[in-house]
Design a protein around this motif. Structure first.
Motif, short mmCIF file in Angstrom:
data_model
loop_
_atom_site.label_atom_id
_atom_site.label_comp_id
_atom_site.label_asym_id
_atom_site.label_seq_id
_atom_site.Cartn_x
_atom_site.Cartn_y
_atom_site.Cartn_z
N GLN A 86 -8.50 -7.31 -3.33
CA GLN A 86 -7.59 -8.39 -3.62
C GLN A 86 -8.29 -8.81 -5.09
N THR A 139 -7.76 3.70 -4.30
CA THR A 139 -7.85 2.12 -4.12
C THR A 139 -6.80 1.90 -4.54
N ARG A 162 -4.17 -3.04 3.90
CA ARG A 162 -5.25 -2.67 4.80
C ARG A 162 -4.71 -2.30 6.21
N GLU A 163 -3.88 -3.09 6.79
CA GLU A 163 -3.35 -2.84 8.09
C GLU A 163 -2.48 -1.37 8.04
N GLY A 221 0.88 -1.29 -0.02
CA GLY A 221 -0.08 -0.04 -0.04
C GLY A 221 0.85 1.31 0.03
N GLY A 226 -7.03 6.58 6.55
CA GLY A 226 -7.50 5.23 6.54
C GLY A 226 -8.86 5.16 5.77
N GLY A 277 -3.07 1.06 6.21
CA GLY A 277 -3.97 2.10 5.63
C GLY A 277 -4.75 2.28 7.12
N GLU A 278 -5.16 1.47 7.78
CA GLU A 278 -5.84 1.72 8.93
C GLU A 278 -5.00 2.51 9.90
N HIS A 330 -8.84 2.11 0.12
CA HIS A 330 -9.59 1.09 -0.21
C HIS A 330 -8.67 0.02 -0.63
N PHE A 331 -8.97 -1.02 -0.08
CA PHE A 331 -7.76 -2.17 -0.84
C PHE A 331 -8.71 -3.28 -1.32
N SER A 362 -4.13 -7.82 2.91
CA SER A 362 -4.28 -7.67 4.29
C SER A 362 -3.14 -6.52 4.69
#
Length: 218
Positions: free
Chosen positions: A74, A47, A58-59, A31, A67, A61-62, A71-72, A55
């Motif tokens: 797969q 995105t 996403r971690e 990301g 965050g 980004g959060e 948006h991620f 994953s």
């Protein structure tokens, strides 16, 4: 394939416009580039997509201040079907089509055009890019001709920066900004960037200025 110079260069170099509200990072990995775009464009939704597990993206980004705008997903880009097209697409794509694959499957996917040939990347960009949109990509300089051949005249270069690691070394990477050929006008802007002076961990003022918002050491 964590944080690399290629990704940092692309995320910092991409010439964002204030009108760009929807952005896509193809092959997002951890990301990194998506995070850089979200940092630089405070009103944009970004995105990131990847054929592999997202994953970790996403971690990351959060854990970031952006965050809510990241948006991620797969999915292979060949099958990605969003509700709306994108004003800006970026990619640090797989390359080295002619070289032998690595015995490590993850590195093979990341470094070789196995899952995403240049022709299919160009097809996806043209399908997903909004009218007037821009596509930014980083490539080995040796692969630029093959990439443009795969574009088949459908994408035209607006801006190009060849990147040297030091003044005495030849350029190894190229950053390109492209648009649909029918939307391009005039000759491309062409320049060069040198990362280091040649001394150990001594970076040029130009590289520092480009990336200082992303490196704590600058």
């Amino acid at each position: 394939m964590k944080v690399g110079t290629d990704g940092v260069l692309l995320g910092a170099w991409t010439g964002l416009r204030s009108s760009e509200r929807r952005m896509l990072d193809i092959g997002t990995g951890t990301g990194l580039i998506a995070l850089m775009l979200a940092q630089r464009a405070p009103e944009a939704e970004v995105t990131g997509i990847d054929i592999d597990d997202v994953s970790q993206a996403r971690e990351n980004g959060e854990a970031s201040p952006w965050g809510s705008r990241l948006h991620f997903v797969q999915t292979p880009v060949q099958r990605f079907a969003p509700a709306e097209r994108f004003d800006r697409i970026v990619s640090n794509p797989p390359f080295y089509d002619a070289t032998l694959p690595s015995p490590d499957a993850g590195r093979t996917t990341a470094r070789h055009t196995v899952a995403l040939p240049f022709s299919e990347l160009c097809d996806a960009v043209l399908r997903l890019l909004a009218p007037g949109g821009r596509f930014s990509v980083v490539l080995p300089q040796s692969e630029v001709g093959r990439f443009l051949l795969a574009a088949g005249g459908r994408l035209t270069t607006l801006r190009r920066t060849d990147v040297r690691t030091t003044p005495r070394r030849p350029a190894k990477r190229t950053l390109l900004e492209l648009a649909r050929t029918e939307e391009a006008d005039g000759a491309p802007m062409v320049d060069e960037l040198v990362i280091g002076t040649g001394e150990h961990e001594d970076y040029t003022p130009e590289y520092r200025a480009l990336t200082r918002d992303f490196y704590l050491k600058f």
